[in-house]
Design a protein around this motif. Structure first.
Motif, mmCIF file in Angstrom:
data_model
loop_
_atom_site.group_PDB
_atom_site.id
_atom_site.type_symbol
_atom_site.label_atom_id
_atom_site.label_comp_id
_atom_site.label_asym_id
_atom_site.label_seq_id
_atom_site.Cartn_x
_atom_site.Cartn_y
_atom_site.Cartn_z
ATOM 1 N N ALA A 188 0.741 -1.081 0.012
ATOM 2 C CA ALA A 188 -0.102 0.085 -0.141
ATOM 3 C C ALA A 188 0.819 1.195 -0.044
ATOM 4 C CB ALA A 188 -0.937 -0.006 1.281
ATOM 5 N N LYS A 189 1.936 1.128 0.689
ATOM 6 C CA LYS A 189 2.725 2.356 0.934
ATOM 7 C C LYS A 189 3.475 2.558 -0.591
ATOM 8 C CE LYS A 189 3.867 4.087 3.944
ATOM 9 N NZ LYS A 189 3.387 5.261 5.003
ATOM 10 N N THR A 190 3.713 1.641 -1.384
ATOM 11 C CA THR A 190 4.355 1.968 -2.837
ATOM 12 C C THR A 190 3.083 2.159 -3.636
ATOM 13 O OG1 THR A 190 6.018 0.236 -2.264
ATOM 14 C CG2 THR A 190 5.845 0.675 -4.566
ATOM 15 N N ASP A 191 2.083 1.323 -3.727
ATOM 16 C CA ASP A 191 0.841 1.394 -4.882
ATOM 17 C C ASP A 191 0.388 3.121 -4.686
ATOM 18 O OD1 ASP A 191 -0.725 0.632 -6.638
ATOM 19 O OD2 ASP A 191 -2.309 -0.081 -5.328
ATOM 20 N N SER A 192 0.553 3.658 -5.969
ATOM 21 C CA SER A 192 0.024 5.092 -6.198
ATOM 22 C C SER A 192 1.159 5.924 -6.039
ATOM 23 C CB SER A 192 -1.219 5.426 -5.634
ATOM 24 O OG SER A 192 -1.118 5.723 -4.230
ATOM 25 N N ALA A 193 2.262 5.571 -5.367
ATOM 26 C CA ALA A 193 3.477 6.410 -5.468
ATOM 27 C C ALA A 193 3.802 7.314 -6.929
ATOM 28 C CB ALA A 193 4.737 5.809 -4.939
ATOM 29 N N PRO A 194 4.146 8.435 -6.756
ATOM 30 C CA PRO A 194 4.501 9.031 -8.170
ATOM 31 C C PRO A 194 5.646 8.805 -8.560
ATOM 32 C CG PRO A 194 4.506 10.526 -6.186
ATOM 33 C CD PRO A 194 4.183 9.406 -5.730
ATOM 34 N N GLU A 195 5.718 8.511 -10.103
ATOM 35 C CA GLU A 195 6.991 8.892 -10.938
ATOM 36 C C GLU A 195 7.396 10.052 -10.982
ATOM 37 O OE1 GLU A 195 8.520 6.208 -12.043
ATOM 38 O OE2 GLU A 195 7.300 4.558 -12.239
ATOM 39 N N PRO A 196 8.701 10.383 -11.178
ATOM 40 C CA PRO A 196 9.792 9.310 -11.125
ATOM 41 C C PRO A 196 10.320 9.324 -9.680
ATOM 42 C CG PRO A 196 10.629 11.469 -11.673
ATOM 43 C CD PRO A 196 9.274 11.698 -11.530
ATOM 44 N N GLN A 197 9.730 10.051 -8.811
ATOM 45 C CA GLN A 197 10.205 9.868 -7.315
ATOM 46 C C GLN A 197 10.020 8.582 -6.695
ATOM 47 O OE1 GLN A 197 7.668 11.925 -8.716
ATOM 48 N NE2 GLN A 197 7.889 13.797 -7.794
ATOM 49 N N VAL A 198 9.140 7.550 -7.087
ATOM 50 C CA VAL A 198 9.183 6.211 -6.645
ATOM 51 C C VAL A 198 10.436 5.444 -6.773
ATOM 52 C CG1 VAL A 198 7.962 5.183 -8.549
ATOM 53 C CG2 VAL A 198 7.669 4.249 -6.323
ATOM 54 N N ARG A 199 11.219 5.969 -7.610
ATOM 55 C CA ARG A 199 12.456 5.340 -8.108
ATOM 56 C C ARG A 199 13.725 5.997 -7.884
ATOM 57 N NH1 ARG A 199 11.661 2.206 -12.581
ATOM 58 N NH2 ARG A 199 9.654 2.408 -12.861
ATOM 59 N N THR A 200 13.474 7.240 -7.161
ATOM 60 C CA THR A 200 14.532 8.165 -7.114
ATOM 61 C C THR A 200 15.279 7.819 -5.829
ATOM 62 O OG1 THR A 200 13.504 9.953 -8.335
ATOM 63 C CG2 THR A 200 15.338 10.760 -6.988
ATOM 64 N N ALA A 201 16.647 7.703 -5.868
ATOM 65 C CA ALA A 201 17.328 7.409 -4.703
ATOM 66 C C ALA A 201 17.056 8.462 -3.564
ATOM 67 C CB ALA A 201 18.857 7.063 -4.891
ATOM 68 N N ALA A 202 16.834 8.226 -2.292
ATOM 69 C CA ALA A 202 16.517 9.054 -1.293
ATOM 70 C C ALA A 202 17.793 9.003 -0.155
ATOM 71 C CB ALA A 202 15.425 9.040 -0.778
ATOM 72 N N ALA A 203 18.653 8.037 -0.587
ATOM 73 C CA ALA A 203 19.772 7.738 0.531
ATOM 74 C C ALA A 203 21.135 7.535 -0.349
ATOM 75 C CB ALA A 203 19.679 6.726 1.403
ATOM 76 N N PRO A 204 22.271 7.703 0.548
ATOM 77 C CA PRO A 204 23.489 7.491 -0.446
ATOM 78 C C PRO A 204 23.654 6.041 -1.149
ATOM 79 C CG PRO A 204 24.098 8.879 1.259
ATOM 80 C CD PRO A 204 22.661 8.564 1.520
ATOM 81 N N SER A 205 22.969 5.157 -0.377
ATOM 82 C CA SER A 205 22.916 3.722 -0.820
ATOM 83 C C SER A 205 22.236 3.559 -2.044
ATOM 84 C CB SER A 205 22.439 2.679 0.298
ATOM 85 O OG SER A 205 21.025 3.257 0.401
ATOM 86 N N GLY A 206 21.291 4.404 -2.709
ATOM 87 C CA GLY A 206 20.887 4.498 -3.884
ATOM 88 C C GLY A 206 19.360 3.621 -3.491
ATOM 89 N N THR A 207 19.190 3.798 -2.308
ATOM 90 C CA THR A 207 17.526 3.096 -1.669
ATOM 91 C C THR A 207 16.471 4.006 -2.388
ATOM 92 O OG1 THR A 207 18.505 2.047 0.084
ATOM 93 C CG2 THR A 207 16.160 2.462 0.218
ATOM 94 N N ASN A 208 15.555 3.171 -2.905
ATOM 95 C CA ASN A 208 14.293 3.941 -3.279
ATOM 96 C C ASN A 208 13.053 3.065 -3.061
ATOM 97 O OD1 ASN A 208 13.641 2.360 -6.085
ATOM 98 N ND2 ASN A 208 15.782 2.758 -6.168
ATOM 99 N N LEU A 209 12.009 3.716 -3.175
ATOM 100 C CA LEU A 209 10.570 2.982 -2.764
ATOM 101 C C LEU A 209 10.310 1.937 -3.649
ATOM 102 C CD1 LEU A 209 8.180 2.930 -0.602
ATOM 103 C CD2 LEU A 209 6.952 4.572 -2.142
#
Length: 166
Positions: A39-60
């Motif tokens: 549910a947290k991932t469903d409907s998350a907007p592009e391109p932010q849903v795959r944009t890294a938010a940490a130095p490790s490259g982690t994205n939703l």
């Protein structure tokens, strides 16, 4: 940083109070966490849903993609040769594609688990290259793995558009 508005707040769903035995409790918690991260991932907007938010490259989207591989490896016997690569969804995959693939993996894993009555028995998966863990261990590990990444997902989604809650 986006501001959290009333519109972005979800009502928090408390952990389940289901089950009178160990199997029902473990599966109830795992399904609760699975539902939360999907549910947290469903409907998350592009391109932010795959944009890294940490130095490790982690994205939703990558977190949910990774959990799909973990589910399939643990309960269906799929072999994963590069775990790090599972943290990135393919560029052609939409959010809906990744969420649907995760939900399918969960359904198939639950189909396997439905046939398991002894938590001490090994997970009945087709891989024979190593000993399968017990169902108890596999469920506990999946609760830990899913909860860890669901916590990451909570933070990442809030950074994306201010959405909070489960």
């Amino acid at each position: 940083m986006p501001s959290t508005t009333r519109r972005n707040r979800r009502r928090d769903t408390p952990p389940p109070r289901t089950g009178s035995n160990e199997t029902e409790i473990l599966r109830g918690f795992l399904d609760y966490l699975r539902t939360s991260i999907a549910a947290k991932t469903d409907s998350a907007p592009e391109p932010q849903v795959r944009t890294a938010a940490a130095p490790s490259g982690t994205n939703l989207l990558g977190l949910l993609n990774h959990l799909t591989f973990v589910e399939r490896s643990m309960f269906l016997g799929d072999e994963v040769t590069d775990w790090q690569a599972t943290f990135q969804a393919a560029p052609a995959d939409s959010v809906a594609d990744v969420v649907a693939r995760y939900r399918d993996a969960v359904k198939r894993a639950n189909d396997v688990l439905d046939g398991c009555t002894d938590l001490g028995a090994p997970v009945p998966r087709p891989r024979s290259d190593r000993t399968a863990p017990s169902i108890r261990w596999a469920l506990t590990h999946m609760i830990e793995e899913t909860a860890r990444h669901a916590g990451h997902a909570d933070i990442l989604r809030e950074l994306i558009d201010g959405t909070t809650g489960r």
